[in-house]
Design a protein around this motif. Structure first.
Motif, PDB file in Angstrom:
ATOM      1  N   VAL A  37      42.567  49.305  36.294  1.00 49.88           N
ATOM      2  CA  VAL A  37      44.351  49.260  35.408  1.00 49.88           C
ATOM      3  C   VAL A  37      44.833  48.367  35.988  1.00 49.88           C
ATOM      4  CG1 VAL A  37      46.021  50.934  35.569  1.00 49.88           C
ATOM      5  CG2 VAL A  37      43.345  52.357  35.123  1.00 49.88           C
ATOM      6  N   MET A  38      44.372  47.947  37.067  1.00 58.14           N
ATOM      7  CA  MET A  38      44.910  46.489  37.776  1.00 58.14           C
ATOM      8  C   MET A  38      44.520  45.018  36.898  1.00 58.14           C
ATOM      9  SD  MET A  38      47.628  46.617  39.979  1.00 58.14           S
ATOM     10  CE  MET A  38      47.874  45.518  40.331  1.00 58.14           C
ATOM     11  N   LEU A  39      43.749  45.267  36.409  1.00 61.90           N
ATOM     12  CA  LEU A  39      42.816  44.259  36.245  1.00 61.90           C
ATOM     13  C   LEU A  39      44.166  43.934  34.728  1.00 61.90           C
ATOM     14  CD1 LEU A  39      40.257  42.137  35.336  1.00 61.90           C
ATOM     15  CD2 LEU A  39      39.729  44.021  33.731  1.00 61.90           C
ATOM     16  N   LEU A  40      43.988  44.067  34.123  1.00 59.06           N
ATOM     17  CA  LEU A  40      44.974  44.559  32.686  1.00 59.06           C
ATOM     18  C   LEU A  40      46.248  43.493  32.651  1.00 59.06           C
ATOM     19  CD1 LEU A  40      44.946  47.933  31.122  1.00 59.06           C
ATOM     20  CD2 LEU A  40      43.619  46.091  30.328  1.00 59.06           C
ATOM     21  N   SER A  41      46.915  43.915  33.656  1.00 58.10           N
ATOM     22  CA  SER A  41      48.078  42.946  34.910  1.00 58.10           C
ATOM     23  C   SER A  41      47.713  41.567  34.817  1.00 58.10           C
ATOM     24  CB  SER A  41      48.954  42.707  35.520  1.00 58.10           C
ATOM     25  OG  SER A  41      49.207  44.528  35.835  1.00 58.10           O
ATOM     26  N   PHE A  42      46.122  40.708  34.232  1.00 59.64           N
ATOM     27  CA  PHE A  42      45.993  39.146  35.229  1.00 59.64           C
ATOM     28  C   PHE A  42      45.270  38.613  33.428  1.00 59.64           C
ATOM     29  CE2 PHE A  42      46.633  41.909  39.397  1.00 59.64           C
ATOM     30  CZ  PHE A  42      47.024  40.943  39.188  1.00 59.64           C
ATOM     31  N   VAL A  43      44.670  39.846  32.795  1.00 58.99           N
ATOM     32  CA  VAL A  43      44.129  39.351  31.903  1.00 58.99           C
ATOM     33  C   VAL A  43      44.570  39.001  30.871  1.00 58.99           C
ATOM     34  CG1 VAL A  43      41.929  40.145  30.177  1.00 58.99           C
ATOM     35  CG2 VAL A  43      42.011  40.653  32.336  1.00 58.99           C
ATOM     36  N   GLY A  44      45.473  39.587  30.511  1.00 56.00           N
ATOM     37  CA  GLY A  44      46.303  39.421  29.337  1.00 56.00           C
ATOM     38  C   GLY A  44      46.736  38.175  29.466  1.00 56.00           C
ATOM     39  N   PRO A  45      47.669  37.441  29.998  1.00 59.72           N
ATOM     40  CA  PRO A  45      47.750  37.140  30.097  1.00 59.72           C
ATOM     41  C   PRO A  45      47.089  34.805  29.810  1.00 59.72           C
ATOM     42  CG  PRO A  45      49.402  37.359  32.328  1.00 59.72           C
ATOM     43  CD  PRO A  45      48.439  38.703  31.534  1.00 59.72           C
ATOM     44  N   LEU A  46      45.780  35.910  30.944  1.00 64.73           N
ATOM     45  CA  LEU A  46      44.629  34.231  30.764  1.00 64.73           C
ATOM     46  C   LEU A  46      44.197  34.230  29.213  1.00 64.73           C
ATOM     47  CD1 LEU A  46      43.228  35.239  33.973  1.00 64.73           C
ATOM     48  CD2 LEU A  46      44.411  33.792  33.561  1.00 64.73           C
ATOM     49  N   ILE A  47      44.224  35.424  28.784  1.00 63.31           N
ATOM     50  CA  ILE A  47      43.120  35.223  27.219  1.00 63.31           C
ATOM     51  C   ILE A  47      44.550  34.934  26.100  1.00 63.31           C
ATOM     52  CG2 ILE A  47      42.632  36.707  25.377  1.00 63.31           C
ATOM     53  CD1 ILE A  47      40.856  37.129  27.515  1.00 63.31           C
ATOM     54  N   THR A 170      40.149  30.234  40.975  1.00 61.19           N
ATOM     55  CA  THR A 170      38.890  28.813  41.221  1.00 61.19           C
ATOM     56  C   THR A 170      37.167  29.304  40.131  1.00 61.19           C
ATOM     57  OG1 THR A 170      37.417  30.830  42.868  1.00 61.19           O
ATOM     58  CG2 THR A 170      38.557  28.958  43.977  1.00 61.19           C
ATOM     59  N   LEU A 171      37.747  30.579  39.453  1.00 63.65           N
ATOM     60  CA  LEU A 171      36.539  30.803  38.258  1.00 63.65           C
ATOM     61  C   LEU A 171      37.322  31.018  37.110  1.00 63.65           C
ATOM     62  CD1 LEU A 171      34.139  33.202  39.880  1.00 63.65           C
ATOM     63  CD2 LEU A 171      33.641  30.820  39.848  1.00 63.65           C
ATOM     64  N   THR A 172      36.740  32.006  36.312  1.00 57.75           N
ATOM     65  CA  THR A 172      37.423  31.902  35.061  1.00 57.75           C
ATOM     66  C   THR A 172      38.041  33.589  34.216  1.00 57.75           C
ATOM     67  OG1 THR A 172      35.420  32.141  33.710  1.00 57.75           O
ATOM     68  CG2 THR A 172      36.063  30.664  33.328  1.00 57.75           C
ATOM     69  N   TRP A 173      38.201  34.637  33.914  1.00 56.41           N
ATOM     70  CA  TRP A 173      39.151  35.312  33.770  1.00 56.41           C
ATOM     71  C   TRP A 173      37.245  36.453  33.093  1.00 56.41           C
ATOM     72  CZ3 TRP A 173      37.138  37.401  29.228  1.00 56.41           C
ATOM     73  CH2 TRP A 173      36.864  36.306  27.545  1.00 56.41           C
ATOM     74  N   ARG A 174      36.397  35.815  32.809  1.00 59.43           N
ATOM     75  CA  ARG A 174      35.183  36.214  32.292  1.00 59.43           C
ATOM     76  C   ARG A 174      34.390  36.709  34.077  1.00 59.43           C
ATOM     77  NH1 ARG A 174      33.599  35.334  26.942  1.00 59.43           N
ATOM     78  NH2 ARG A 174      34.373  33.766  26.163  1.00 59.43           N
ATOM     79  N   TRP A 175      34.725  36.082  34.644  1.00 58.59           N
ATOM     80  CA  TRP A 175      33.934  35.889  36.175  1.00 58.59           C
ATOM     81  C   TRP A 175      34.887  37.591  37.376  1.00 58.59           C
ATOM     82  CZ3 TRP A 175      29.784  35.563  38.573  1.00 58.59           C
ATOM     83  CH2 TRP A 175      29.238  34.198  38.051  1.00 58.59           C
ATOM     84  N   LEU A 176      36.517  37.415  36.379  1.00 61.61           N
ATOM     85  CA  LEU A 176      37.581  38.450  37.101  1.00 61.61           C
ATOM     86  C   LEU A 176      37.404  40.007  36.562  1.00 61.61           C
ATOM     87  CD1 LEU A 176      39.992  39.317  38.404  1.00 61.61           C
ATOM     88  CD2 LEU A 176      40.827  38.444  37.170  1.00 61.61           C
ATOM     89  N   LEU A 177      36.743  40.635  35.165  1.00 62.18           N
ATOM     90  CA  LEU A 177      36.508  41.074  34.185  1.00 62.18           C
ATOM     91  C   LEU A 177      34.830  41.460  34.863  1.00 62.18           C
ATOM     92  CD1 LEU A 177      36.783  40.217  30.417  1.00 62.18           C
ATOM     93  CD2 LEU A 177      38.039  41.761  32.123  1.00 62.18           C
ATOM     94  N   ALA A 178      33.640  40.747  35.511  1.00 60.83           N
ATOM     95  CA  ALA A 178      32.679  41.662  35.642  1.00 60.83           C
ATOM     96  C   ALA A 178      32.902  41.808  37.563  1.00 60.83           C
ATOM     97  CB  ALA A 178      31.392  40.055  35.699  1.00 60.83           C
ATOM     98  N   LEU A 179      33.098  41.199  37.738  1.00 62.43           N
ATOM     99  CA  LEU A 179      33.005  41.897  39.394  1.00 62.43           C
ATOM    100  C   LEU A 179      34.441  42.334  39.590  1.00 62.43           C
ATOM    101  CD1 LEU A 179      34.363  37.899  41.092  1.00 62.43           C
ATOM    102  CD2 LEU A 179      32.232  39.289  40.930  1.00 62.43           C
ATOM    103  N   THR A 180      35.339  42.931  37.989  1.00 67.04           N
ATOM    104  CA  THR A 180      35.752  44.244  38.714  1.00 67.04           C
ATOM    105  C   THR A 180      35.090  45.585  37.891  1.00 67.04           C
ATOM    106  OG1 THR A 180      38.402  42.794  38.491  1.00 67.04           O
ATOM    107  CG2 THR A 180      37.562  45.664  37.674  1.00 67.04           C
ATOM    108  N   ALA A 181      34.330  45.337  37.790  1.00 67.48           N
ATOM    109  CA  ALA A 181      32.909  46.366  37.287  1.00 67.48           C
ATOM    110  C   ALA A 181      32.138  46.186  38.472  1.00 67.48           C
ATOM    111  CB  ALA A 181      32.500  45.712  35.521  1.00 67.48           C
ATOM    112  N   ILE A 182      31.964  45.919  39.486  1.00 70.28           N
ATOM    113  CA  ILE A 182      31.308  45.836  40.389  1.00 70.28           C
ATOM    114  C   ILE A 182      31.361  47.119  40.934  1.00 70.28           C
ATOM    115  CG2 ILE A 182      30.434  45.537  43.028  1.00 70.28           C
ATOM    116  CD1 ILE A 182      30.223  42.545  41.530  1.00 70.28           C
ATOM    117  N   PRO A 183      32.157  47.802  41.824  1.00 70.25           N
ATOM    118  CA  PRO A 183      32.334  49.024  42.195  1.00 70.25           C
ATOM    119  C   PRO A 183      32.770  49.986  41.971  1.00 70.25           C
ATOM    120  CG  PRO A 183      34.829  47.786  42.473  1.00 70.25           C
ATOM    121  CD  PRO A 183      33.556  47.128  41.575  1.00 70.25           C
TER     122      PRO A 183
END
Length: 457
Positions: A37-47, A170-183
């Motif tokens: 849910v928090m991811l949505l705050s960051f992905v939108g502006p990056l996309i 340091t990386l891209t939003w794709r890494w953020l999406l992938a790392l968020t799915a790890i938990p």
């Protein structure tokens, strides 16, 4: 012949090691959802910056997630009622994990939107985690442990804000999406050791399986089961003496007089639960609870999703620009991180106020205080004042949301012993109502920010 119920057994054994393990596992599920849910705050502006999409398309990317949660709340609730809590947990977790990783590989905006919608469908099963955990907790301790359980959501929000702060620079939003799915993925290896809910097993008349689970709890907690045979009380046989005295004042008198004939049977589904909740004797409290969920979800998710946009709006007003590239501004992530930390004092305040003033008084006190913090944001404020006001509003919103999640199931206990069966369907229906409201949050707040920038400029 002596008999005992699951409540008797759990009360006798107390909260021990096995419940602690269930708490950690279910809590990790909430950590995973909070991060998504928090991811949505960051992905939108990056996309928006990378693919040059409009502000409306950016907000739609958040809205489809909540639309998926609306559908998922209904679907996973049905799966958990029909096939078991563990089954609902397993498949919702698998689905969320798979769609989360695939979304990181999205080649274009439409594909990303479709995959985030499917992530939302998986996240719609998050209410199963709280239901599953609370069905292992003795009745008299559920209020305290619900607040403790809510801390895992706060951990997830803080982790995601920290992760975005580190990864995006340091990386891209794709890494953020992938790392968020790890938990969410980390839950899968430990699924085999999770027990089924003994309350659910009793409701399904699987008494021998429920007894085995209770024996496992007793062995792990180094406690003893009550003497006798496990039974499932029906026709109003339950003893409600374990409820707090406040429960007597939660509802009007005519609703306290509701009998088992007014609620659904253990074999009924969500449709029967909805008819029961909207029956003549329950309609008033149900609509009031829905309205409270409506207000809480709109305030909380609005603050979570759009802290970034409000920070951008302030900087846009100050600079005269229509849009500020948020990913290069580390203060954006700092603001989000600070406001996420606000949930910790919010939870502590709710725990203290509930003991002093009760459920209802705490809810309205925190909601009105939240409005007080949000009011000054109608006018342009400096970045420091904006962050401070958002901190206070976020703390109050989180505290109020926790109390209403605690209050709603307790109200249902007054109606019937069949709360064990109604609870998950009730929570699923209420979750759907909240998601219907939250689906409108990104679009509504986006329009407000456009007026905000125009008025302040």
């Amino acid at each position: 012949m002596e008999t005992y119920t699951t409540d008797d057994a759990l009360t006798t054994m107390g909260f021990g090691k096995l419940q602690g393990l269930v708490l950690v596992y279910a809590g990790m599920g909430w950590v995973a959802e909070a991060m998504e849910v928090m991811l949505l705050s960051f992905v939108g502006p990056l996309i928006r910056e990378e693919w040059k999409i409009s502000a409306q398309d950016e907000s739609l990317l958040s809205s489809v997630v909540f639309l998926g949660m609306l559908i998922g709340a209904c679907g996973w609730g049905y799966v958990s009622d029909k096939y078991g809590r563990r089954t609902g947990l397993l498949f919702s977790t698998l689905f969320t994990t798979g769609m989360g990783f695939l979304s990181a590989l999205s080649p274009n905006y439409l594909c990303l939107m479709a995959l985030r919608f499917l992530v939302g469908v998986g996240l719609g099963g998050s209410h199963v985690y709280s239901s599953w955990f609370l069905e292992f907790v003795p009745a008299q301790n559920r209020g305290f442990w619900m607040i403790i359980f809510s801390f895992f959501w706060t951990i997830g929000t803080v982790l995601e804000a920290s992760l975005a702060w580190i990864v995006v620079s340091t990386l891209t939003w794709r890494w953020l999406l992938a790392l968020t799915a790890i938990p969410c993925f980390l839950l899968l290896p430990f699924f085999g050791i999770t027990p089924e809910s003994p309350r659910y097993l009793c409701a399904q008349n699987r008494m021998s399986d429920a007894t085995l689970v209770l024996e496992r709890i007793a062995e792990t907690n180094q406690a003893a089961l009550p003497p006798g045979v496990l039974v499932y009380p029906r026709d109003g046989e339950a003893d409600h003496s374990g409820l707090t005295s406040e429960a007597d004042h939660l509802l009007p008198l005519r609703e306290k007089e509701c009998t088992d004939d007014d609620v659904m049977s253990p074999k009924s589904g969500s449709a029967a639960a909805l008819r029961s909740l909207l029956s003549r004797k329950l309609r008033r409290s149900t609509l009031l609870l829905w309205f409270v969920f409506y207000a809480n979800s709109f305030a909380y998710y609005g603050l979570v999703l759009l802290t970034a946009q409000l920070s951008n709006a302030n900087r846009s007003c100050a600079s005269g620009l229509k849009y500020v590239k948020s990913e290069t501004d580390t203060s954006l992530y700092k603001d989000t991180f600070v406001t996420s930390l606000a949930e910790i004092p919010g939870l502590i305040a709710s725990a203290v106020l509930v003991e002093w003033f009760g459920r209802k008084a705490t809810m309205w006190c925190l909601l009105f205080t939240c409005c007080g913090f949000l009011g000054p944001l109608v006018l342009y404020q400096s970045e420091l004042w904006t962050t401070g006001l958002l901190f206070g509003a976020r703390a109050c919103a989180m505290g109020s949301y926790t109390v209403v999640c605690l209050y709603a199931p307790e109200v249902r206990i007054l109606f019937s012993w069949h709360v064990v069966n109604v609870f998950l369907s009730d929570l699923a229906i209420t979750s759907q109502y909240s998601e219907i409201n939250v689906f409108k949050v990104p679009q509504a707040y986006k329009l407000q920010f456009q007026h905000y920038i125009h008025r302040s400029g």
